[in-house]
Design a protein around this motif. Structure first.
Motif, PDB file in Angstrom:
ATOM      1  N   GLY A  77      33.771 -61.165  -8.030  1.00 56.92           N
ATOM      2  CA  GLY A  77      34.849 -60.237  -7.700  1.00 56.92           C
ATOM      3  C   GLY A  77      36.244 -60.803  -7.849  1.00 56.92           C
ATOM      4  O   GLY A  77      37.225 -60.139  -7.482  1.00 56.92           O
ATOM      5  N   ARG A  78      36.382 -61.991  -8.406  1.00 54.84           N
ATOM      6  CA  ARG A  78      37.709 -62.616  -8.491  1.00 54.84           C
ATOM      7  C   ARG A  78      38.350 -62.486  -9.866  1.00 54.84           C
ATOM      8  O   ARG A  78      39.506 -62.831 -10.048  1.00 54.84           O
TER       9      ARG A  78
ATOM     10  N   PRO B 147      38.934 -56.918 -13.311  1.00 51.42           N
ATOM     11  CA  PRO B 147      37.954 -55.817 -13.411  1.00 51.42           C
ATOM     12  C   PRO B 147      37.965 -55.140 -14.773  1.00 51.42           C
ATOM     13  O   PRO B 147      36.933 -54.643 -15.226  1.00 51.42           O
ATOM     14  N   ALA B 148      39.122 -55.141 -15.444  1.00 52.13           N
ATOM     15  CA  ALA B 148      39.213 -54.482 -16.754  1.00 52.13           C
ATOM     16  C   ALA B 148      38.451 -55.249 -17.829  1.00 52.13           C
ATOM     17  O   ALA B 148      38.196 -54.702 -18.908  1.00 52.13           O
ATOM     18  N   ALA B 149      38.110 -56.514 -17.566  1.00 49.86           N
ATOM     19  CA  ALA B 149      37.419 -57.339 -18.566  1.00 49.86           C
ATOM     20  C   ALA B 149      35.915 -57.363 -18.363  1.00 49.86           C
ATOM     21  O   ALA B 149      35.205 -58.025 -19.122  1.00 49.86           O
ATOM     22  N   VAL B 150      35.402 -56.655 -17.356  1.00 49.12           N
ATOM     23  CA  VAL B 150      33.962 -56.660 -17.093  1.00 49.12           C
ATOM     24  C   VAL B 150      33.221 -56.048 -18.276  1.00 49.12           C
ATOM     25  O   VAL B 150      33.595 -54.990 -18.779  1.00 49.12           O
ATOM     26  N   ARG B 151      32.162 -56.722 -18.726  1.00 52.81           N
ATOM     27  CA  ARG B 151      31.437 -56.276 -19.925  1.00 52.81           C
ATOM     28  C   ARG B 151      29.964 -56.711 -19.889  1.00 52.81           C
ATOM     29  O   ARG B 151      29.487 -57.395 -20.807  1.00 52.81           O
ATOM     30  N   PRO B 152      29.232 -56.330 -18.850  1.00 56.14           N
ATOM     31  CA  PRO B 152      27.821 -56.738 -18.781  1.00 56.14           C
ATOM     32  C   PRO B 152      26.982 -56.148 -19.907  1.00 56.14           C
ATOM     33  O   PRO B 152      25.936 -56.699 -20.258  1.00 56.14           O
ATOM     34  N   ASP B 153      27.423 -55.024 -20.470  1.00 58.59           N
ATOM     35  CA  ASP B 153      26.637 -54.362 -21.510  1.00 58.59           C
ATOM     36  C   ASP B 153      27.259 -54.495 -22.895  1.00 58.59           C
ATOM     37  O   ASP B 153      27.010 -53.672 -23.780  1.00 58.59           O
ATOM     38  N   ILE B 154      28.054 -55.547 -23.107  1.00 59.78           N
ATOM     39  CA  ILE B 154      28.659 -55.734 -24.427  1.00 59.78           C
ATOM     40  C   ILE B 154      27.567 -55.919 -25.482  1.00 59.78           C
ATOM     41  O   ILE B 154      26.464 -56.389 -25.189  1.00 59.78           O
ATOM     42  N   ALA B 155      27.861 -55.523 -26.700  1.00 60.03           N
ATOM     43  CA  ALA B 155      26.899 -55.625 -27.798  1.00 60.03           C
ATOM     44  C   ALA B 155      26.323 -57.031 -27.886  1.00 60.03           C
ATOM     45  O   ALA B 155      27.074 -58.010 -27.947  1.00 60.03           O
TER      46      ALA B 155
ATOM     47  N   ASP C 107      41.959 -64.404 -21.998  1.00 62.99           N
ATOM     48  CA  ASP C 107      41.450 -65.418 -21.088  1.00 62.99           C
ATOM     49  C   ASP C 107      39.929 -65.382 -21.133  1.00 62.99           C
ATOM     50  O   ASP C 107      39.311 -64.312 -21.027  1.00 62.99           O
ATOM     51  N   VAL C 108      39.333 -66.539 -21.303  1.00 62.02           N
ATOM     52  CA  VAL C 108      37.873 -66.624 -21.352  1.00 62.02           C
ATOM     53  C   VAL C 108      37.365 -67.022 -19.971  1.00 62.02           C
ATOM     54  O   VAL C 108      37.688 -68.086 -19.458  1.00 62.02           O
ATOM     55  N   GLU C 109      36.559 -66.153 -19.383  1.00 63.02           N
ATOM     56  CA  GLU C 109      36.078 -66.370 -18.027  1.00 63.02           C
ATOM     57  C   GLU C 109      34.928 -67.378 -18.006  1.00 63.02           C
ATOM     58  O   GLU C 109      34.247 -67.588 -19.006  1.00 63.02           O
ATOM     59  N   TYR C 110      34.704 -67.975 -16.817  1.00 63.72           N
ATOM     60  CA  TYR C 110      33.510 -68.790 -16.647  1.00 63.72           C
ATOM     61  C   TYR C 110      32.287 -67.887 -16.749  1.00 63.72           C
ATOM     62  O   TYR C 110      32.277 -66.760 -16.247  1.00 63.72           O
ATOM     63  N   ALA C 111      31.256 -68.374 -17.397  1.00 64.42           N
ATOM     64  CA  ALA C 111      30.054 -67.569 -17.596  1.00 64.42           C
ATOM     65  C   ALA C 111      29.388 -67.264 -16.260  1.00 64.42           C
ATOM     66  O   ALA C 111      29.112 -68.168 -15.474  1.00 64.42           O
ATOM     67  N   ASP C 112      29.161 -65.986 -15.990  1.00 68.87           N
ATOM     68  CA  ASP C 112      28.430 -65.606 -14.780  1.00 68.87           C
ATOM     69  C   ASP C 112      27.234 -64.726 -15.113  1.00 68.87           C
ATOM     70  O   ASP C 112      26.634 -64.124 -14.235  1.00 68.87           O
TER      71      ASP C 112
END
Length: 444
Positions: A202-203, A206-214, A244-249
């Protein structure tokens, strides 16, 4: 398919030149293509120098935007012929062309691109930092709606590397001064920013959330990977950020190979005012010269169609590059990385035609030998040809539709140590050896 005119494009997404109706939320292929030739801050032919030497001795290019345009042409034609594995969902295009390239596309028949609007008609944004970032973000938004979708990225222009395992793509403002890598993007960060991300703590944004990206992604990097000595003298030279590249979760379960035109420290070569050697080889592959045969165990179009996949491209590109090098005096050596499972990009509508040779060993038996071929499968069934010298030029050469053939060779007057070569069943395949040898002597 109809491309979007400039006035039809969303105000915040001017690089969007195609968007398929009715595919929202469905698996589709989303493409981002960029080409840079007109580096305004680099010298052109016959010119010298850049402000404070900021261009690392590089000069403007002559064919890389045209290369990107030709890749677009292939994509549009493949989509129109329904040859893509997934329907084409969106296409975004950035070009920084020379005046010659713009003029060349005004006569598309010269480049085999009849029906594709000229660069002037397309009116797409230049490939600078702001435009690439905006186009990439929009591309990612399109790709994140369905995990069964796919993406296609192609860049053609200048490139450099800082370390053996990275590559910077140089945008059209390169050489303007300031930090050397300011007007560039890093291939690895671009690819990493397309990984699945859930913002599970949650940190994050939110606009970059992409669990279902291709989960299927193709990257083609048509640029040099040289390491200029001046770059090596800097302790830290960071490229501009696309995002910005997020840490992999989440588990990164993508099939996302990267096809580089050059090996580390290598150069990408091109024909002046035409196109790059890498793109010539790639387009040969995509036309069927790197196709896998139908797979009857598959439950989709692969069961009946020859198809181009990440694995088949990896197998076919080196051979097609050798052919292009031989034809144009090049020395282009590519490299591919990032493979996991195989992924299909497109299909071949017709069975591939394979340039094929039949040779005789020893060649001293040539005058008295006849070589026979018989088609044994599919549309080749019943095809028969015979070759002999001097009626037919040697080595015997023919274009054969892919499939099974029976080859044999007989002597007019067999006598030791020569003998007839018995019939052999052989699969003519774009990715196999394109030569069959008739062994006409004992003990060989």
């Amino acid at each position: 398919m109809t491309l979007l005119a400039p006035a039809q494009r969303p105000p915040g997404d001017p690089s969007l030149i195609f968007e398929a109706p009715g595919l929202s939320g469905k698996p589709a292929l989303h493409a981002l293509i960029a080409g840079v030739s007109e580096y305004a801050n680099l010298p052109g032919p016959g010119e010298h120098g850049t402000p404070a030497g900021a261009g690392l001795g590089m000069k403007r290019l002559s064919s890389t935007s045209l290369t990107a345009y030709l890749i677009l042409d292939w994509l549009v034609k493949a989509a129109g012929a329904q040859c893509l594995h997934l329907p084409l969902g969106t296409v975004r295009l950035l070009l920084s062309p020379t005046a010659k390239e713009v003029a060349a596309t005004a006569a598309p028949s010269a480049h085999g691109t009849i029906g594709l609007p000229s660069m002037t008609q397309l009116q797409v944004p230049r490939c600078d930092q702001d435009n690439l970032c905006a186009a990439a973000e929009a591309w990612r938004r399109s790709a994140r709606v369905h995990r069964d979708g796919a993406t296609f990225f192609y860049f053609s222009g200048h490139g450099i590397q800082r370390t053996r395992n990275d590559q910077l793509l140089l945008l059209d403002t390169f050489g303007a001064g300031g930090a050397l890598s300011k007007h560039s993007v890093d291939v690895s960060s671009l690819r990493n920013g397309m990984a699945p991300y859930g913002n599970n703590d949650g940190r994050g944004d939110p606009a970059a959330v992409r669990p279902d990206i291709a989960r299927t992604q193709f990257y083609f990097v048509d640029a040099c990977r040289s390491a200029p000595s001046r770059m090596l003298s800097y302790e830290d030279s960071r490229p501009g950020a696309v995002w910005d590249v997020e840490y992999a979760d989440m588990t990164d379960d993508r099939r996302a190979p990267v096809f580089y035109a050059a090996i580390p420290a290598g150069l990408a070569q091109a024909l002046t005012d035409r196109q790059s050697l890498f793109s010539m080889a790639l387009l040969r592959c995509l036309s069927g010269q790197a196709a896998y045969p139908p797979d009857q165990s598959a439950d989709d179009r692969r069961s009946t169609n020859w198809h181009i996949s990440s694995f088949s491209l990896n197998a076919g590109l080196p051979a097609r590059l050798k052919e292009v090098n031989a034809a144009h005096g090049g020395n282009q050596i590519g490299l591919a990385d990032g493979f996991t499972e195989d992924a299909v990009l497109c299909y071949v509508k017709e069975w591939p035609l394979v340039p094929f040779q039949l040779v005789i060993d020893p060649e001293s038996a040539l005058a008295g030998t006849r070589v026979h071929l018989q088609g044994q499968s599919g549309r080749n069934l019943g095809l028969e040809r015979e070759f002999r010298s001097p009626v037919d030029p040697y080595p015997f050469t023919i274009s054969l539709e892919a499939g099974y053939y029976k080859f044999s060779a007989t002597l007019d007057n067999p006598a030791p140590p020569l003998r007839d070569c018995p019939a052999e069943l052989y699969l003519v395949d774009p990715l196999r050896s394109r030569t069959w040898k008739a062994t006409m002597s004992h003990g060989r």
